[in-house]
Design a protein around this motif. Structure first.
Motif, PDB file in Angstrom:
ATOM      1  N   ILE A   6       0.854  -1.186   0.000  1.00 23.93           N
ATOM      2  CA  ILE A   6       0.000   0.000   0.000  1.00 23.93           C
ATOM      3  C   ILE A   6       0.892   1.240   0.000  1.00 23.93           C
ATOM      4  CG2 ILE A   6      -1.841   1.251   1.187  1.00 23.93           C
ATOM      5  CD1 ILE A   6      -2.479  -1.313   2.713  1.00 23.93           C
ATOM      6  N   TYR A   7       0.555   2.180  -0.880  1.00 26.83           N
ATOM      7  CA  TYR A   7       1.273   3.454  -0.921  1.00 26.83           C
ATOM      8  C   TYR A   7       0.239   4.577  -0.845  1.00 26.83           C
ATOM      9  CZ  TYR A   7       5.092   0.500  -2.479  1.00 26.83           C
ATOM     10  OH  TYR A   7       6.036  -0.498  -2.550  1.00 26.83           O
ATOM     11  N   VAL A   8       0.345   5.408   0.189  1.00 28.11           N
ATOM     12  CA  VAL A   8      -0.644   6.459   0.426  1.00 28.11           C
ATOM     13  C   VAL A   8      -0.008   7.833   0.230  1.00 28.11           C
ATOM     14  CG1 VAL A   8      -2.265   7.471   2.063  1.00 28.11           C
ATOM     15  CG2 VAL A   8      -1.848   5.000   2.090  1.00 28.11           C
ATOM     16  N   MET A  37      -0.432  -8.359   3.366  1.00 28.21           N
ATOM     17  CA  MET A  37       0.225  -7.061   3.264  1.00 28.21           C
ATOM     18  C   MET A  37       1.718  -7.216   3.509  1.00 28.21           C
ATOM     19  SD  MET A  37      -0.605  -3.480   5.255  1.00 28.21           S
ATOM     20  CE  MET A  37       0.323  -3.900   6.749  1.00 28.21           C
ATOM     21  N   LEU A  38       2.487  -6.957   2.477  1.00 29.32           N
ATOM     22  CA  LEU A  38       3.938  -7.050   2.578  1.00 29.32           C
ATOM     23  C   LEU A  38       4.540  -5.732   3.058  1.00 29.32           C
ATOM     24  CD1 LEU A  38       6.377  -8.949   1.932  1.00 29.32           C
ATOM     25  CD2 LEU A  38       6.495  -7.804  -0.290  1.00 29.32           C
ATOM     26  N   ARG A  39       3.969  -4.635   2.585  1.00 31.96           N
ATOM     27  CA  ARG A  39       4.502  -3.318   2.938  1.00 31.96           C
ATOM     28  C   ARG A  39       3.381  -2.291   2.900  1.00 31.96           C
ATOM     29  NH1 ARG A  39       8.962  -1.115   3.958  1.00 31.96           N
ATOM     30  NH2 ARG A  39      10.076  -3.052   3.550  1.00 31.96           N
ATOM     31  N   ALA A  40       3.456  -1.296   3.783  1.00 31.44           N
ATOM     32  CA  ALA A  40       2.501  -0.190   3.792  1.00 31.44           C
ATOM     33  C   ALA A  40       3.268   1.090   4.076  1.00 31.44           C
ATOM     34  CB  ALA A  40       1.422  -0.414   4.844  1.00 31.44           C
ATOM     35  N   ASN A  41       3.293   1.998   3.127  1.00 24.31           N
ATOM     36  CA  ASN A  41       4.017   3.256   3.252  1.00 24.31           C
ATOM     37  C   ASN A  41       3.045   4.419   3.175  1.00 24.31           C
ATOM     38  OD1 ASN A  41       6.327   1.730   3.238  1.00 24.31           O
ATOM     39  ND2 ASN A  41       7.140   2.546   1.318  1.00 24.31           N
ATOM     40  N   CYS A  71      -1.123   0.800  12.919  1.00 22.85           N
ATOM     41  CA  CYS A  71      -1.785   0.079  11.827  1.00 22.85           C
ATOM     42  C   CYS A  71      -0.789  -0.679  10.955  1.00 22.85           C
ATOM     43  CB  CYS A  71      -2.588   1.053  10.961  1.00 22.85           C
ATOM     44  SG  CYS A  71      -4.055   1.727  11.758  1.00 22.85           S
ATOM     45  N   GLY A  72       0.493  -0.437  11.174  1.00 23.08           N
ATOM     46  CA  GLY A  72       1.511  -1.146  10.404  1.00 23.08           C
ATOM     47  C   GLY A  72       2.111  -0.345   9.272  1.00 23.08           C
ATOM     48  N   PHE A  73       1.900   0.964   9.265  1.00 22.08           N
ATOM     49  CA  PHE A  73       2.435   1.813   8.200  1.00 22.08           C
ATOM     50  C   PHE A  73       3.802   2.369   8.556  1.00 22.08           C
ATOM     51  CE2 PHE A  73      -1.844   1.689   6.716  1.00 22.08           C
ATOM     52  CZ  PHE A  73      -1.784   1.972   5.354  1.00 22.08           C
ATOM     53  N   ARG A  74       4.653   2.417   7.558  1.00 19.49           N
ATOM     54  CA  ARG A  74       5.922   3.135   7.680  1.00 19.49           C
ATOM     55  C   ARG A  74       5.670   4.563   7.216  1.00 19.49           C
ATOM     56  NH1 ARG A  74      10.303   3.656   3.672  1.00 19.49           N
ATOM     57  NH2 ARG A  74      12.123   4.519   4.721  1.00 19.49           N
TER      58      ARG A  74
END
Length: 257
Positions: A6-8, A37-41, A71-74
């Motif tokens: 996910i990229y926000v 979910m592998l990655r969330a930025n 929530c697990g976001f970087r």
């Protein structure tokens, strides 16, 4: 297992109708069905000078960041820079588009699916670049989503339609939960059509449709000819149909696109 990232583009989302978005719902979508979910930025702006002097701003900013991390976001910060022109006018800038694009491309070799939250046309070239790396690109946006971005993506879903992503205010005591949808088709001569909306469960998003008649709305009938207008309604059985068919009731316009 489908590996999802996910990229926000947080500033674009916030300024385009997505203020107050539930990031935990995004995580649930990325972890639904056969996906993990592998990655969330999350790419956002921070006013470093204001952090030092404005206590309320500092507390709200750090509380917001803590929620994202839980929530697990970087968090990838772009600090606000101020530029003064020759007339003394001050311009603030904090654009993280390049950071998002580079990260998404570098990380795409380990990713099967990208959920990109933005409406910015600057990302139109990023979408095919990710697709050429074998990624499926799903765009989620709110207001003012670039037409080219919608068309380039493998799928586009209005963030307003994802259950729970943004709250729906209960402004009327009518029976039934409020839903959000767009017009899938509309018969102008007969004044009826079908809304498309989404149901969300552990397997992800599932499109549904429901019959509606313009008599259940107060806006002009030509409003139903735009597939990007978002409507709110609740679904109820119509006893007059004889087969307990459901239909949309109390139709109201959420927004113009």
């Amino acid at each position: 297992m489908i590996k999802t990232a996910i990229y926000v583009d947080a500033e674009n989302i916030k300024m385009s109708g997505g203020f107050g978005m539930r990031y935990d719902v995004l995580v649930d979508l990325a972890n639904s069905g056969d996906s993990i979910m592998l990655r969330a930025n999350c790419y956002l702006a921070e006013d470093h000078e204001r952090i030092k002097t404005d206590t309320e701003y500092r507390q709200k900013t750090y509380a917001y960041h803590n929620i994202l991390r839980q929530c697990g976001f970087r968090i990838i910060k772009k600090y606000v820079r101020r530029y003064t022109d020759e007339d003394g006018n001050v311009t603030c800038k904090a654009n993280s588009d390049m950071d998002l694009a580079i990260d998404a491309l570098l990380q795409s070799k380990n990713t099967d699916r990208v959920i990109l939250l933005t409406g910015d046309s600057d990302f139109v070239r990023l979408v095919p670049a990710l697709q050429n790396q074998g990624c499926r690109v799903e765009v989620v946006g709110f207001n003012n989503v670039a037409k080219e971005l919608r068309e380039a993506a493998d799928s586009f879903v209005s963030g307003f339609l994802i259950p729970g992503l943004l709250p729906i205010p209960e402004t009327a005591p009518e029976e039934g939960d409020w839903l959000r949808g767009v017009v899938a088709n509309y018969n102008v001569d007969r004044g009826f059509g079908f809304f498309r909306y989404y149901r969300r469960d552990n397997d992800g998003l599932h499109p549904e449709s429901v019959f509606f008649h313009h008599s259940q709305a107060t806006m002009p009938t030509h409003y139903f000819q735009d597939p990007y207008r978002v409507f709110e309604f609740h679904v109820a059985e119509n006893p007059a149909s004889g087969d307990n068919r459901t239909e949309a009731r109390g139709i109201r316009l959420l927004r113009e696109n």
